[in-house]
Design an enzyme around this catalytic site. Structure first.
Site, PDB file in Angstrom:
ATOM      1  N   LEU A 157      -6.700  -3.297  -1.668  1.00  0.00           N
ATOM      2  CA  LEU A 157      -5.739  -3.159  -0.578  1.00  0.00           C
ATOM      3  C   LEU A 157      -4.843  -1.950  -0.796  1.00  0.00           C
ATOM      4  O   LEU A 157      -4.354  -1.725  -1.909  1.00  0.00           O
ATOM      5  CB  LEU A 157      -4.866  -4.413  -0.493  1.00  0.00           C
ATOM      6  CG  LEU A 157      -3.570  -4.310   0.335  1.00  0.00           C
ATOM      7  CD1 LEU A 157      -3.886  -4.128   1.815  1.00  0.00           C
ATOM      8  CD2 LEU A 157      -2.672  -5.522   0.115  1.00  0.00           C
ATOM      9  N   SER A 158      -4.594  -1.181   0.259  1.00  0.00           N
ATOM     10  CA  SER A 158      -3.597  -0.114   0.284  1.00  0.00           C
ATOM     11  C   SER A 158      -3.873   0.909  -0.821  1.00  0.00           C
ATOM     12  O   SER A 158      -4.917   1.548  -0.819  1.00  0.00           O
ATOM     13  CB  SER A 158      -2.199  -0.726   0.167  1.00  0.00           C
ATOM     14  OG  SER A 158      -1.198   0.218   0.447  1.00  0.00           O
ATOM     15  N   ALA A 159      -2.945   1.076  -1.791  1.00  0.00           N
ATOM     16  CA  ALA A 159      -3.228   1.971  -2.912  1.00  0.00           C
ATOM     17  C   ALA A 159      -4.469   1.513  -3.649  1.00  0.00           C
ATOM     18  O   ALA A 159      -5.266   2.332  -4.129  1.00  0.00           O
ATOM     19  CB  ALA A 159      -2.037   2.025  -3.862  1.00  0.00           C
TER      20      ALA A 159
END
Length: 342
Positions: A163-165
């Site tokens: 997720l995300s980073a």
């Protein structure tokens, strides 16, 4: 757009924290190689911490779950959390370890350290951290290899999600090690090569860089000139994400569609409750690139509260109730949902 993006980031970060702290890692103390050991964190019933899993040049932590009695030749899933998360918090809401217990596969988590990044973000944009066999990328690769060896995992069924980073780092792992993975699910992430420093990372999160599909593909070809094995790429993004713009999901599609030489308009379009799914298959009909756009969802992983593996057992940061479990849907895409006999 940019002001709205800045406000969305500021909501994630305490006022006394500099925005640069989201990106710049502090100096690392040299990692001391120790004998392999495992310890279960306090209050944990699923993940076990592993130390001494390799040279660990990125200075990361590692957690795993291998179901008791797991036979050799079962799949393995690598999970990378997002900023302001830990392996434990992500797993409580995503339910990967509980699903592994039910369906019979191993799970490994890499976890960032505060000494590297005070917001616990993986350093997805810094070249020294996302170059093959260097930095955080190498630490993650070592964690996968360690658990795969211990669990005698099937090398043809190793998967990755983040997720995300962690999603951007998932893209970096897939770009640098396409031979390792059978599939990858990138959630609210960014394409490989979207940025090379903190300021450009900030800009890319607000809007993906304007590049052609070939230019996106060239960034991967530069680190993996030939891709003999084509991992299936699954992209998940909320249409109302104000932290990592949806344009990054589209750029991910272009990057991998170009790598796999898939015609832009040759996709299957499906509508499910609350989302639109587009699938680019190969000539044999196998899905190679899939984009899931979740209607009205912000920045996070779509989860569902419920009983059993793959469901959220508690509310956690950036784990968003969506009426469906992306964990279960991703596992189904990877063929991991069939029951097994212990």
């Amino acid at each position: 757009m940019r002001d709205r993006f800045k406000r969305s980031v500021e909501r994630l970060v305490p006022t006394e924290t500099r925005l640069s702290d989201l990106f710049w890692p502090f100096s690392r103390e040299p990692e001391r190689k120790a004998p392999s050991a495992r310890r279960r964190p306090a209050g944990s019933s699923t993940l076990t911490e592993v130390v001494g899993f390799g040279s660990n040049p990125g200075g990361l932590r590692m957690f795993e779950h291998i179901p008791d009695g797991l036979p050799a030749g079962r799949p393995l899933v690598l999970v990378l959390h997002g900023c302001q998360q830990s392996a434990e918090s992500y797993d409580r809401a995503a339910g990967w370890a509980s699903l592994a217990e039910e369906r019979g596969f191993a799970v490994v988590y890499a976890q960032q350290r505060e000494v590297n990044n005070p917001r616990l973000c993986f350093t997805w944009f810094r070249p020294s951290e996302v170059t093959r066999d260097r930095g955080e990328l190498m630490s993650i690769r070592q964690a996968v290899a360690h658990t795969a060896e211990r669990a005698a995992s099937d090398p043809e069924r190793i998967f990755i999600t983040g997720l995300s980073a962690g999603g951007a780092m998932t893209a970096a792992m897939l770009a640098n090690y396409p031979d390792v993975f059978a599939g990858g699910a990138i959630i609210a992430g960014l394409p490989f090569g979207a940025a090379r420093d903190a300021s450009r990372a900030f800009d890319a999160m607000g809007e993906a860089p304007d590049r052609t599909a070939e230019e996106w593909g060239d960034l991967v070809r530069a680190v993996s000139p030939s891709i003999a094995r084509k991992p299936a790429i699954s992209i998940w993004h909320g249409t109302a994400d104000e932290t990592v713009a949806l344009s990054n999901g589209y750029a991910l599609v272009e990057q991998w569609r170009d790598l796999y030489r898939l015609p832009k308009d040759a996709f299957v379009d499906k509508r499910m409750k609350g989302r639109r799914t587009r699938i680019w298959p190969d000539k044999e009909g196998k899905p190679l690139v899939t984009l899931h756009e979740i209607d009205g969802m912000g920045h996070g992983t779509p989860v569902a509260r419920g009983e059993g593996g793959g469901h959220a057992t508690s509310a956690e940061p950036f784990m968003l109730e969506a009426g469906f479990s992306s964990t279960l849907d991703i596992a189904k895409e990877w063929g991991l949902t069939r029951k097994w006999r212990k």
